[in-house]
Design a protein around this motif. Sequence first.
Motif, mmCIF file in Angstrom:
data_model
loop_
_atom_site.group_PDB
_atom_site.id
_atom_site.type_symbol
_atom_site.label_atom_id
_atom_site.label_comp_id
_atom_site.label_asym_id
_atom_site.label_seq_id
_atom_site.Cartn_x
_atom_site.Cartn_y
_atom_site.Cartn_z
ATOM 1 N N ILE A 61 -3.836 -18.169 -42.549
ATOM 2 C CA ILE A 61 -3.428 -17.051 -41.658
ATOM 3 C C ILE A 61 -2.370 -16.182 -42.130
ATOM 4 C CG2 ILE A 61 -3.152 -16.227 -39.245
ATOM 5 C CD1 ILE A 61 -6.035 -16.894 -39.845
ATOM 6 N N THR A 65 -2.603 -12.468 -43.603
ATOM 7 C CA THR A 65 -1.890 -11.249 -42.780
ATOM 8 C C THR A 65 -0.900 -10.656 -43.753
ATOM 9 O OG1 THR A 65 -2.116 -12.598 -40.951
ATOM 10 C CG2 THR A 65 -0.523 -10.860 -40.795
ATOM 11 N N ASN A 84 -8.475 -6.623 -36.038
ATOM 12 C CA ASN A 84 -8.593 -7.813 -36.722
ATOM 13 C C ASN A 84 -8.791 -8.944 -35.456
ATOM 14 O OD1 ASN A 84 -8.682 -6.846 -39.181
ATOM 15 N ND2 ASN A 84 -6.834 -7.679 -39.734
ATOM 16 N N ASN A 85 -7.893 -8.974 -34.629
ATOM 17 C CA ASN A 85 -7.846 -9.947 -33.513
ATOM 18 C C ASN A 85 -8.998 -9.518 -32.755
ATOM 19 O OD1 ASN A 85 -5.762 -11.484 -34.140
ATOM 20 N ND2 ASN A 85 -4.206 -10.222 -32.760
ATOM 21 N N ALA A 88 -12.099 -10.956 -34.806
ATOM 22 C CA ALA A 88 -11.934 -12.385 -34.839
ATOM 23 C C ALA A 88 -12.403 -13.214 -33.671
ATOM 24 C CB ALA A 88 -10.488 -12.898 -35.045
ATOM 25 N N ILE A 91 -16.402 -12.726 -33.531
ATOM 26 C CA ILE A 91 -17.048 -13.639 -34.366
ATOM 27 C C ILE A 91 -16.826 -15.172 -33.877
ATOM 28 C CG2 ILE A 91 -16.885 -14.744 -36.570
ATOM 29 C CD1 ILE A 91 -16.088 -12.134 -37.800
ATOM 30 N N GLN A 92 -15.818 -15.275 -33.107
ATOM 31 C CA GLN A 92 -15.531 -16.991 -32.675
ATOM 32 C C GLN A 92 -16.479 -17.022 -31.403
ATOM 33 O OE1 GLN A 92 -11.706 -17.510 -31.285
ATOM 34 N NE2 GLN A 92 -11.865 -19.653 -30.893
#
Length: 141
Positions: A61, A65, A84-85, A88, A91-92
């Motif tokens: 990560i 980054t 991005n967070n 993510a 997707i998680q």
Amino acid sequence: GSATSMAVGYVKVNWDVSGELALGIFSAMDAGSLFLMHFTDNIWACYAGYLAFKACYMLLITIATFQIAVNLSMERYALMFGFNNFVALVIQTILTVVVVDSKGLGLDISTQFLIYGSYFTFIAGIFLIRSIYAIISIKCR
């Protein structure tokens, strides 16, 4: 994980050339750790695999980054990393619903390690192929 992330700042590496190679190597190490946890019944081996996974994942990560931040102007940091967070997290959530939840596949823990190990193997393959292509193209110039 934090120690490996801190070490990235002190390592003198040309990240333009070796960044994707490092991402591929650490993704492969993550996959290996997850496969270890799938194929063993020894709890200590699983703990060791978990520690290796977390250390490699945190390093992964950090490198990713850094690779993104190098190409951004200061004004775009918050937007990019916030986006991005968010992606993510989406997707998680989808992965969790599909793999873990009883409405999805409802897989047991060991099979989840196999699924996530396969995911990291796929990601490692993409990074390694891309980095080999980049290194060969640089050498041919």
